[in-house]
Design a protein around this motif. Structure first.
Motif, PDB file in Angstrom:
ATOM      1  N   LEU A  47       3.529  -3.931   8.245  1.00  0.00           N
ATOM      2  CA  LEU A  47       2.391  -4.009   7.327  1.00  0.00           C
ATOM      3  C   LEU A  47       1.386  -5.071   7.761  1.00  0.00           C
ATOM      4  N   VAL A  48       1.878  -6.094   8.460  1.00  0.00           N
ATOM      5  CA  VAL A  48       0.984  -7.112   9.004  1.00  0.00           C
ATOM      6  C   VAL A  48       1.309  -7.303  10.481  1.00  0.00           C
ATOM      7  N   VAL A  49       0.320  -7.739  11.198  1.00  0.00           N
ATOM      8  CA  VAL A  49       0.496  -8.095  12.604  1.00  0.00           C
ATOM      9  C   VAL A  49       0.047  -9.543  12.756  1.00  0.00           C
ATOM     10  N   ASP A  50       0.647 -10.225  13.712  1.00  0.00           N
ATOM     11  CA  ASP A  50       0.251 -11.608  13.956  1.00  0.00           C
ATOM     12  C   ASP A  50      -0.223 -11.767  15.390  1.00  0.00           C
ATOM     13  N   PHE A  55      -2.760 -21.769  16.232  1.00  0.00           N
ATOM     14  CA  PHE A  55      -2.490 -21.079  14.970  1.00  0.00           C
ATOM     15  C   PHE A  55      -1.973 -19.669  15.207  1.00  0.00           C
ATOM     16  N   ILE A  56      -1.215 -19.187  14.249  1.00  0.00           N
ATOM     17  CA  ILE A  56      -0.845 -17.772  14.221  1.00  0.00           C
ATOM     18  C   ILE A  56      -1.637 -17.147  13.085  1.00  0.00           C
ATOM     19  N   VAL A  57      -2.400 -16.122  13.419  1.00  0.00           N
ATOM     20  CA  VAL A  57      -3.267 -15.459  12.440  1.00  0.00           C
ATOM     21  C   VAL A  57      -2.635 -14.123  12.065  1.00  0.00           C
ATOM     22  N   TYR A  58      -2.599 -13.866  10.775  1.00  0.00           N
ATOM     23  CA  TYR A  58      -2.017 -12.626  10.250  1.00  0.00           C
ATOM     24  C   TYR A  58      -3.128 -11.704   9.782  1.00  0.00           C
ATOM     25  N   ARG A  59      -2.949 -10.408  10.089  1.00  0.00           N
ATOM     26  CA  ARG A  59      -3.906  -9.374   9.691  1.00  0.00           C
ATOM     27  C   ARG A  59      -3.134  -8.194   9.116  1.00  0.00           C
ATOM     28  N   LEU A  60      -3.776  -7.454   8.229  1.00  0.00           N
ATOM     29  CA  LEU A  60      -3.181  -6.219   7.724  1.00  0.00           C
ATOM     30  C   LEU A  60      -3.143  -5.174   8.825  1.00  0.00           C
ATOM     31  N   ASN A  61      -2.090  -4.399   8.844  1.00  0.00           N
ATOM     32  CA  ASN A  61      -2.017  -3.231   9.721  1.00  0.00           C
ATOM     33  C   ASN A  61      -2.412  -2.047   8.842  1.00  0.00           C
ATOM     34  N   THR A  62      -3.694  -1.761   8.809  1.00  0.00           N
ATOM     35  CA  THR A  62      -4.205  -0.749   7.885  1.00  0.00           C
ATOM     36  C   THR A  62      -3.680   0.645   8.208  1.00  0.00           C
ATOM     37  N   THR A  63      -3.316   0.899   9.454  1.00  0.00           N
ATOM     38  CA  THR A  63      -2.776   2.209   9.819  1.00  0.00           C
ATOM     39  C   THR A  63      -1.493   2.496   9.045  1.00  0.00           C
ATOM     40  N   ILE A  64      -0.578   1.536   9.019  1.00  0.00           N
ATOM     41  CA  ILE A  64       0.684   1.722   8.299  1.00  0.00           C
ATOM     42  C   ILE A  64       0.421   1.851   6.807  1.00  0.00           C
ATOM     43  N   LEU A  65      -0.474   1.032   6.282  1.00  0.00           N
ATOM     44  CA  LEU A  65      -0.799   1.134   4.851  1.00  0.00           C
ATOM     45  C   LEU A  65      -1.347   2.509   4.513  1.00  0.00           C
ATOM     46  N   GLN A  66      -2.231   3.034   5.345  1.00  0.00           N
ATOM     47  CA  GLN A  66      -2.799   4.357   5.094  1.00  0.00           C
ATOM     48  C   GLN A  66      -1.725   5.437   5.163  1.00  0.00           C
TER      49      GLN A  66
END
Length: 94
Positions: free
Chosen positions: A57-60, A66-77
């Motif tokens: 659901l998230v990728v880092d 720093f480690i930045v986290y983002r949504l994995n919108t493909t999986i959410l969709q």
């Protein structure tokens, strides 16, 4: 897709993890920025992030120190499409 759904359901079953997803909707954040929104200790938030990563659901990504986290919108969709197909009340193939 069932294995993916099990991981996603587990990840989304926790209120804190859902709140992290909400935070990331507004854009990428570091672990520290995410932790600042919660009263839980940093290691607890790190465990929640790990569950979200395990469910894809998230990728880092490391950016400097720093480690930045983002949504994995493909999986959410994909997950939302699966939910709508199976529980949306419309036509069902199964």
């Amino acid at each position: 897709m069932n294995f993916m759904n099990e991981k996603v359901f587990k990840a989304m079953s926790d209120k804190t993890r859902r709140e992290i997803i909400e935070l990331l909707k507004d854009g990428p954040k570091t672990a520290g920025e995410i932790s600042d929104h919660f009263s839980s200790a940093q290691p607890t938030i790190s465990r929640h992030l790990s569950v979200l990563k395990n469910a894809d659901l998230v990728v880092d990504e490391r950016e400097g120190t720093f480690i930045v986290y983002r949504l994995n919108t493909t999986i959410l969709q994909e997950w939302l499409a699966w939910l709508l197909k199976h529980f949306g009340g419309g036509d069902r193939d199964e």
